[in-house]
Enzyme design. Structure first.
Site, PDB file in Angstrom:
ATOM      1  N   SER A 135       0.825  -1.205   0.000  1.00 28.08           N
ATOM      2  CA  SER A 135       0.000   0.000   0.000  1.00 28.08           C
ATOM      3  C   SER A 135       0.856   1.250   0.000  1.00 28.08           C
ATOM      4  O   SER A 135       1.941   1.285   0.567  1.00 28.08           O
ATOM      5  CB  SER A 135      -0.922   0.053   1.226  1.00 28.08           C
ATOM      6  N   LYS A 190      -4.343  -6.752   3.709  1.00 28.88           N
ATOM      7  CA  LYS A 190      -4.371  -5.622   2.778  1.00 28.88           C
ATOM      8  C   LYS A 190      -5.810  -5.295   2.370  1.00 28.88           C
ATOM      9  O   LYS A 190      -6.204  -4.131   2.243  1.00 28.88           O
ATOM     10  CB  LYS A 190      -3.528  -5.932   1.531  1.00 28.88           C
ATOM     11  N   HIS A 193      -7.363  -3.439   5.175  1.00 30.16           N
ATOM     12  CA  HIS A 193      -6.771  -2.092   5.119  1.00 30.16           C
ATOM     13  C   HIS A 193      -7.551  -1.233   4.118  1.00 30.16           C
ATOM     14  O   HIS A 193      -7.922  -0.096   4.404  1.00 30.16           O
ATOM     15  CB  HIS A 193      -5.292  -2.201   4.721  1.00 30.16           C
ATOM     16  N   ASN A 194      -7.820  -1.793   2.957  1.00 29.95           N
ATOM     17  CA  ASN A 194      -8.552  -1.029   1.937  1.00 29.95           C
ATOM     18  C   ASN A 194      -9.987  -0.747   2.372  1.00 29.95           C
ATOM     19  O   ASN A 194     -10.519   0.325   2.089  1.00 29.95           O
ATOM     20  CB  ASN A 194      -8.553  -1.782   0.608  1.00 29.95           C
ATOM     21  N   GLU A 197      -9.831   2.036   4.609  1.00 25.03           N
ATOM     22  CA  GLU A 197      -9.573   3.221   3.776  1.00 25.03           C
ATOM     23  C   GLU A 197     -10.893   3.759   3.185  1.00 25.03           C
ATOM     24  O   GLU A 197     -11.126   4.973   3.180  1.00 25.03           O
ATOM     25  CB  GLU A 197      -8.585   2.804   2.680  1.00 25.03           C
TER      26      GLU A 197
END
Ligand SMILES: *[C@@H]1O[C@H](CO)[C@@H](O)[C@H](O)[C@H]1NC(C)=O
Length: 496
Positions: A135, A190, A193-194, A197
């Site tokens: 990222s 990940k 995480h997105n 986000e």
């Protein structure tokens, strides 16, 4: 010729934007790298950049065999191609020249189950595998991303020294990389995480909407407010870039560029996967789900324009007409800051709990505090606030939710009045704040010792004999609700 000394330390295949930048970053840190792409112009481009950016130790390769053979054993090859089929094709093209003990590292946004399938497939050839979340976008890849490698631990140790130099460095907290866990855990982390986000971006856009349409703030003022927020508890990459966005003029005409951008949000799928996984694991993630729903609704531009027209004709007043008079701008700004912060804590609580649920299901032993640490730099959600999350999990690795960490609990209680004011004001002004509302409802649901779920249980037992438990004695119970209700009707009737 001494072949071994000329061999590269690592290889990278797939030279689109992320691949090129990551390869240059690796070379920049002093690790000789071989790069390959089917499209030869991509190789030439990368070689030129390596030359121009300081004669970096990077070698271009034009066929898969020579590419693989140009790398020192045990080989580590990063592939950065589109997720899905292209990854399988690239693995097929390279793996026939690779030898037992060599590793493939997929740096794309891959669905974690595809990584688990490939771990199994390549293991039949004795190859190791990592699915590594990367990222930080283009800039991060070149200067220091956050890296989330999962899969073979041996494969990780083979390139640990490289990853630790290439990753973003956070003062007093080390490089933004850690071994995540086995299987597809790196991709899964990940993905979440997105999802987080998505939530952050949604909450920021709601803060903007309220400040602009309830508070009447100009872009100039918004830029100043976000810049100021970036010096406090909200300090983060996303707040910082938001301040910058409000400062950019439109090059095609009068006014600011932000006002000319079509209000339709694009997406690539990791947010959707996060919400799907939350549902699969029975973990509530309403803030992240609200941000996903909002992207879907934003896509219905024509329908929304039509709805605005239909409802205006039906008598709905414009937002501005119902705007309560006499807004105290200064107080609104301060309230919105607090609402944003509190909403963010709830969103991260959801993401972290999703990670924990998956970790338990898969036996990944994810270290949530470490994940917060490696997100402090390099990645899109990087923020000062992540240090507090790291510390919360260090204090108590079994923390049920960030909401009950004593520090966060105090912060949320301090901010709840402002939070409720902002949401209430937005609701009465007809400005939708689905993320902030979802976070607040999550907070209010989670913190209440008693919910109206007793009534739902009674309904389920009435129509489906699903049984219920009692608060005062153990066991499961079933009641003939309708019969008893009608009988008591008769009793009440008789009394009258
Ligand atoms: C090479 O470049 C093309 C176009 O940029 C891309 O579609 C392809 O997946 C790349 N990767 C490899 C390994 O050839």
């Amino acid at each position: 010729m001494d072949a071994s000394s000329a061999l590269s330390r690592i290889g990278l295949a797939g030279l689109a934007v992320m691949g090129q930048n990551l390869a240059l970053n690796i070379a920049d840190k002093g690790f000789p790298i071989s790069v390959y792409n089917r499209t030869t112009s991509k190789v030439d481009e990368t070689v030129d950049r390596a030359h121009n950016e300081g004669r970096l130790p990077l070698t271009g390769q034009y066929n898969p065999k020579e590419f693989v053979l140009s790398i020192r054993r045990p080989r580590s090859i990063i592939i950065l191609v589109k997720a899905g089929n292209p990854v399988d094709q690239t693995i097929a093209a390279l793996s026939s020249f690779m030898e037992p003990g060599d590793t493939i590292i997929d740096g794309g946004n891959e669905w974690y189950e595809n990584t688990e399938r490939r771990i199994h497939e390549v293991s039949e050839k004795g190859l190791l595998y990592l699915g590594m979340g990367v990222s930080g976008g283009e800039e991060g890849a070149r200067n220091g991303p956050s890296l989330m490698p999962g899969g073979s631990y041996q494969a990780y140790t083979n390139i640990q020294e490289i990853l630790e130099k290439v990753a973003a460095q956070v003062k007093d907290d080390g490089p933004c990389v850690t071994y995540i866990g086995e299987g597809g855990s790196g991709n899964f982390v990940k993905m979440v995480h997105n999802g987080i986000e998505y939530g952050d971006m949604q909450l920021i856009s709601e803060a903007y909407d309220v400040l602009k349409n309830v508070g009447g703030l100009s872009n100039q003022e918004l830029s100043e407010i976000f810049a100021e927020w970036n010096r406090g508890e909200l300090e983060s990459f996303l707040i910082e870039i938001t301040a910058d966005i409000f400062r950019v003029k439109d090059e095609y005409g009068d006014g600011d560029l932000v006002d000319k951008i079509l209000d339709k949000t694009g997406m690539k799928g990791t947010g959707k996967w996060t919400v799907q996984q939350a549902a699969e694991l029975s973990v509530a993630a309403p803030t992240i789900a609200a941000s996903l729903d909002c992207r879907y609704l934003s896509g219905l531009k024509e329908e929304r324009e039509n709805a605005a027209e239909v409802l205006r004709e039906a008598g709905l007043k414009e937002e501005k007409e119902v705007k309560p008079g006499g807004i105290d701008k200064k107080r609104l700004i301060d309230d919105v800051r607090q609402a944003l912060y509190a909403s963010k804590i709830c969103s991260y609580a959801q993401g972290m709990n999703l990670l924990r649920a998956k970790s338990l299901e898969k036996g990944w032993s994810l270290n949530l505090g470490e994940l917060a640490r490696i997100w402090k730099g390099g990645c899109i959600i990087r923020a000062v606030f992540l240090d507090r999350i790291k510390k919360a999990y260090q204090r108590n690795p079994n923390l049920a939710s960030l909401i009950v960490d004593p520090d966060f609990a105090r912060e949320m209680v301090q901010r709840q009045a402002a939070w409720r004011r902002v949401v209430g004001l937005a609701i009465s002004a007809g400005i939708s704040t689905p993320g902030m509302c979802a976070s607040l409802a999550y907070f209010d649901t989670y913190r209440r010792a008693r919910l109206p779920a007793n009534l739902v249980q009674a309904q389920r037992d009435l129509f489906g004999a699903h049984t219920y438990e009692r608060i005062d004695r153990s066991g499961s119970f079933h009641t003939e609700w309708t019969k008893l209700a009608r009988k008591s009707d008769a009793v009440v009737g008789a009394l009258n």
